[in-house]
Motif scaffolding. Structure first.
Motif, PDB file in Angstrom:
ATOM      1  N   LYS A 192       1.595  73.271  39.640  1.00 42.29           N
ATOM      2  CA  LYS A 192       1.393  71.856  39.902  1.00 42.29           C
ATOM      3  C   LYS A 192       1.836  71.046  38.694  1.00 42.29           C
ATOM      4  N   ASP A 193       2.086  69.737  38.925  1.00 44.55           N
ATOM      5  CA  ASP A 193       2.264  68.819  37.803  1.00 44.55           C
ATOM      6  C   ASP A 193       0.914  68.189  37.495  1.00 44.55           C
ATOM      7  N   ASP A 194       0.889  66.898  37.112  1.00 47.03           N
ATOM      8  CA  ASP A 194      -0.404  66.296  36.770  1.00 47.03           C
ATOM      9  C   ASP A 194      -1.171  65.773  37.982  1.00 47.03           C
ATOM     10  N   GLY A 195      -0.552  65.887  39.158  1.00 52.07           N
ATOM     11  CA  GLY A 195      -1.228  65.463  40.378  1.00 52.07           C
ATOM     12  C   GLY A 195      -1.663  66.642  41.221  1.00 52.07           C
ATOM     13  N   ASN A 196      -2.638  66.428  42.077  1.00 49.81           N
ATOM     14  CA  ASN A 196      -3.142  67.516  42.915  1.00 49.81           C
ATOM     15  C   ASN A 196      -2.549  67.525  44.316  1.00 49.81           C
ATOM     16  N   SER A 197      -1.814  66.467  44.662  1.00 50.98           N
ATOM     17  CA  SER A 197      -1.311  66.378  46.029  1.00 50.98           C
ATOM     18  C   SER A 197      -0.068  67.225  46.262  1.00 50.98           C
ATOM     19  N   SER A 198       0.665  67.541  45.196  1.00 50.05           N
ATOM     20  CA  SER A 198       1.889  68.342  45.325  1.00 50.05           C
ATOM     21  C   SER A 198       1.684  69.692  44.650  1.00 50.05           C
ATOM     22  N   LYS A 199       2.283  70.714  45.234  1.00 52.70           N
ATOM     23  CA  LYS A 199       2.174  72.036  44.628  1.00 52.70           C
ATOM     24  C   LYS A 199       3.355  72.903  45.050  1.00 52.70           C
ATOM     25  N   TYR A 200       3.648  73.890  44.219  1.00 55.09           N
ATOM     26  CA  TYR A 200       4.692  74.880  44.479  1.00 55.09           C
ATOM     27  C   TYR A 200       4.015  76.243  44.551  1.00 55.09           C
ATOM     28  N   LYS A 201       4.116  76.904  45.698  1.00 49.37           N
ATOM     29  CA  LYS A 201       3.476  78.207  45.885  1.00 49.37           C
ATOM     30  C   LYS A 201       4.501  79.308  45.662  1.00 49.37           C
ATOM     31  N   ILE A 202       4.204  80.227  44.772  1.00 47.66           N
ATOM     32  CA  ILE A 202       5.116  81.322  44.449  1.00 47.66           C
ATOM     33  C   ILE A 202       5.180  82.298  45.623  1.00 47.66           C
ATOM     34  N   VAL A 250      11.111  73.691  40.728  1.00 51.71           N
ATOM     35  CA  VAL A 250      10.018  73.055  41.467  1.00 51.71           C
ATOM     36  C   VAL A 250      10.371  71.665  41.980  1.00 51.71           C
ATOM     37  N   HIS A 251      11.626  71.231  41.779  1.00 52.48           N
ATOM     38  CA  HIS A 251      11.935  69.818  42.030  1.00 52.48           C
ATOM     39  C   HIS A 251      11.772  69.411  43.489  1.00 52.48           C
ATOM     40  N   ALA A 252      11.879  70.381  44.411  1.00 52.65           N
ATOM     41  CA  ALA A 252      11.690  70.041  45.831  1.00 52.65           C
ATOM     42  C   ALA A 252      10.220  69.799  46.169  1.00 52.65           C
ATOM     43  N   SER A 253       9.318  70.276  45.304  1.00 52.83           N
ATOM     44  CA  SER A 253       7.883  70.107  45.542  1.00 52.83           C
ATOM     45  C   SER A 253       7.293  68.956  44.739  1.00 52.83           C
ATOM     46  N   PHE A 254       7.761  68.783  43.513  1.00 53.02           N
ATOM     47  CA  PHE A 254       7.314  67.676  42.677  1.00 53.02           C
ATOM     48  C   PHE A 254       8.285  67.508  41.518  1.00 53.02           C
ATOM     49  N   GLY A 255       8.301  66.307  40.942  1.00 53.24           N
ATOM     50  CA  GLY A 255       9.154  66.033  39.802  1.00 53.24           C
ATOM     51  C   GLY A 255       8.358  66.110  38.516  1.00 53.24           C
ATOM     52  N   LEU A 256       9.021  66.494  37.446  1.00 56.03           N
ATOM     53  CA  LEU A 256       8.396  66.561  36.130  1.00 56.03           C
ATOM     54  C   LEU A 256       8.848  65.350  35.322  1.00 56.03           C
ATOM     55  N   GLY A 257       7.911  64.483  34.986  1.00 56.15           N
ATOM     56  CA  GLY A 257       8.232  63.222  34.339  1.00 56.15           C
ATOM     57  C   GLY A 257       8.259  63.295  32.833  1.00 56.15           C
ATOM     58  N   SER A 258       8.501  62.129  32.217  1.00 47.94           N
ATOM     59  CA  SER A 258       8.574  62.069  30.752  1.00 47.94           C
ATOM     60  C   SER A 258       7.198  62.229  30.108  1.00 47.94           C
ATOM     61  N   GLY A 315      18.165  66.758  32.572  1.00 42.39           N
ATOM     62  CA  GLY A 315      19.443  67.403  32.280  1.00 42.39           C
ATOM     63  C   GLY A 315      20.085  67.928  33.540  1.00 42.39           C
ATOM     64  N   ASP A 316      21.066  68.851  33.381  1.00 41.99           N
ATOM     65  CA  ASP A 316      21.814  69.369  34.520  1.00 41.99           C
ATOM     66  C   ASP A 316      21.041  70.402  35.320  1.00 41.99           C
ATOM     67  N   VAL A 317      19.985  70.980  34.742  1.00 39.09           N
ATOM     68  CA  VAL A 317      19.145  71.930  35.461  1.00 39.09           C
ATOM     69  C   VAL A 317      17.993  71.170  36.110  1.00 39.09           C
ATOM     70  N   ASN A 318      17.685  71.502  37.370  1.00 33.73           N
ATOM     71  CA  ASN A 318      16.582  70.837  38.055  1.00 33.73           C
ATOM     72  C   ASN A 318      15.254  71.129  37.366  1.00 33.73           C
ATOM     73  N   ASP A 319      14.241  70.284  37.647  1.00 37.50           N
ATOM     74  CA  ASP A 319      12.910  70.476  37.071  1.00 37.50           C
ATOM     75  C   ASP A 319      12.463  71.921  37.275  1.00 37.50           C
TER      76      ASP A 319
END
Length: 475
Positions: free
Chosen positions: A76-86, A102-110, A52-56
């Motif tokens: 994290k998403d379902d992978g371990n290589s990407s992460k977003y640190k608060i 979190v879209h700059a760190s990883f994408g959230l898929g379908s 949608g119009d809002v980023n992941d």
């Protein structure tokens, strides 16, 4: 907003489709991870937006009774290589919501998952798995404890756990179905947006960075004031030397009227149209010059979830402290009853702003010092918000959508829980086409004649050469 009508049509279609509740999901397709020891047990993944119009985005919620420092926690998403640190210094108060883009760190898929870890990076605090994109949100119902379901987008606010459209059936417009033009032909052109009627004056904000002062035209409509430099509207500028051109979308005044300043909501600087600048600006309108430079700006961009630069602040209205305290309004920043005395010198009320791209409303105390505090965040239940209007005679807040929502209007009041809630949903008047109405104003009680009073709409697209239309509302 400044883009042509076709963009509104596409935006309406996309968001209308997104807001339809998702079909029943296969059993076991959605799962939430197990709880862990406190304080991790108190911090829950509460909402996930994947499209949608809002980023992941992933929203966290504190369901506990104490504040929790979540500095360094990891998403994290379902992978371990990407992460977003608060970020360091991030704390969630009891009952608080916080969304992270979190879209700059990883994408959230379908088909993906959202996972929350303690700062050690290995202790799982919570997780949520889904098998299709959000439509528009995967939300926990009730907040913090329930199962995830398809719902309206409410990042930073309590989840909408009724139907995705808010759960209220629209009824007929509470006034005459007849609507007439209220301006001369092609006076304003396109992009006329927010309205505010102050007795015998109508203030109108135009996306091109203009503020109009309108006077009655003698036939139930409005015409530009020809005195004081207002005949063609006045050019608006940001503070600091009068640079930039605010994309003016909403306008309001406080209990002191225009003498205390006219407040304009802007979603961006037109000189940098690709970048959001979600601001409320205060203008002194007492002079005769053709340009108005803001006396003060409250830039709210960093405090709000990110949206497209043309999907930001579309509306602003002021609600008096006296109503909020009398109604038992709860301050979302403290979790306690709203206490305006704790905010120092401010305008004697809360400014509510509406975000076009999400349909969210946010309430802010804007202090004279330039500081601000968000005291409310609530979903309108609509795909977008184009206008907010406080009607003091009956103590209700009007929330208006344009042709994105087929011209739907909603009213809201503070409920028994101390939060703003929808009290009624109205279709547009039967005699009005589905115009791109971005402004709405309600006349005061003094204009109530025979049980009804005037209301006005501004059409951003200037359909048929007219930007203003007049209807009526039952007193």
């Amino acid at each position: 907003m400044t883009e042509p009508r076709t963009r509104h049509r596409r935006h309406r279609l996309a968001l209308t489709l997104a807001l339809v509740a998702a079909p029943a999901l296969v059993a076991g397709a959605l799962t939430a991870g197990p709880a862990h020891a406190a304080p991790a047990d108190d911090i829950r993944i509460n909402e996930v937006v994947t499209t949608g119009d809002v980023n992941d985005s992933i929203e966290l919620y504190n369901k506990g009774a104490a504040s929790v420092d979540i500095s360094g926690w990891i998403l994290k998403d379902d992978g371990n290589s990407s992460k977003y640190k608060i970020a360091s210094g991030t704390t969630l108060a009891p009952g608080a919501f916080r969304a992270f883009d979190v879209h700059a760190s990883f994408g959230l898929g379908s088909g993906d998952k959202a996972r929350l870890y303690l700062p050690d990076g290995s202790t799982l605090a919570d997780s949520f798995t889904w098998s299709e994109h959000s439509a528009p949100s995967w939300s926990r119902c009730p907040d913090g404890t329930g199962a995830f379901k398809a719902a309206a987008l409410t990042l930073g606010a309590p989840n909408s756990c009724g139907t995705s459209g808010g759960g209220t059936t629209p009824v007929a417009w509470p006034g005459s179905g007849s609507v007439a033009t209220a301006d001369a032909s092609n006076v304003f052109g396109e992009d006329l947006s927010g309205l505010y009627q102050e007795g015998g004056v109508m203030w109108a904000a135009q996306n091109s960075g203009k503020l109009w002062r309108l006077l009655p035209n003698g036939s139930g409509g409005w015409t530009p004031d020809t005195a004081g430099g207002w005949s063609s509207g006045k050019t608006l500028r940001f503070p600091g030397g009068g640079s930039g051109s605010p994309d003016a979308e909403g306008v309001t005044v406080t209990g002191t009227g225009a003498a205390g300043g006219v407040f304009v909501a802007s979603e961006r600087n037109s000189a940098s149209s690709g970048t959001s600048r979600l601001s409320v600006l205060k203008y002194d309108v007492s002079g005769t010059g053709s340009t108005l430079t803001a006396a003060k700006e409250w830039n709210l961009t960093a405090d709000l979830p990110s949206v497209g630069s043309n999907l930001g602040l579309e509306a602003v209205t002021w609600v008096p402290d006296s109503y909020l305290t009398g109604a038992g309004f709860k301050d979302a920043s403290t979790g306690a009853l709203y206490a305006p005395g704790g905010y120092g010198t401010h305008a004697g009320g809360v400014f509510f702003v509406g975000v076009e791209g999400t349909g969210m409303l946010y309430g802010y105390v804007l202090q004279d010092s330039g500081a601000f505090t968000r005291v409310a965040a609530v979903s309108s239940g609509m795909a977008g918000v184009m206008e907010l209007q406080w009607e003091p005679q009956v103590s209700r807040l009007w929330v208006v959508c344009d042709d994105t929502c087929s011209g739907q209007h909603r009213t809201m009041q503070v409920n028994a829980s101390g939060t703003l809630a929808v009290t009624a949903v109205f279709n547009r008047p039967g005699g009005m086409s589905d115009y791109n109405n971005e402004g709405f104003s309600v006349a005061g009680a003094a204009e109530c004649v025979g049980g009804s009073k005037p209301v006005f709409w501004s059409d951003d697209s200037n359909d048929g050469g007219h930007a203003l239309r007049r209807g009526s509302l039952t007193c």
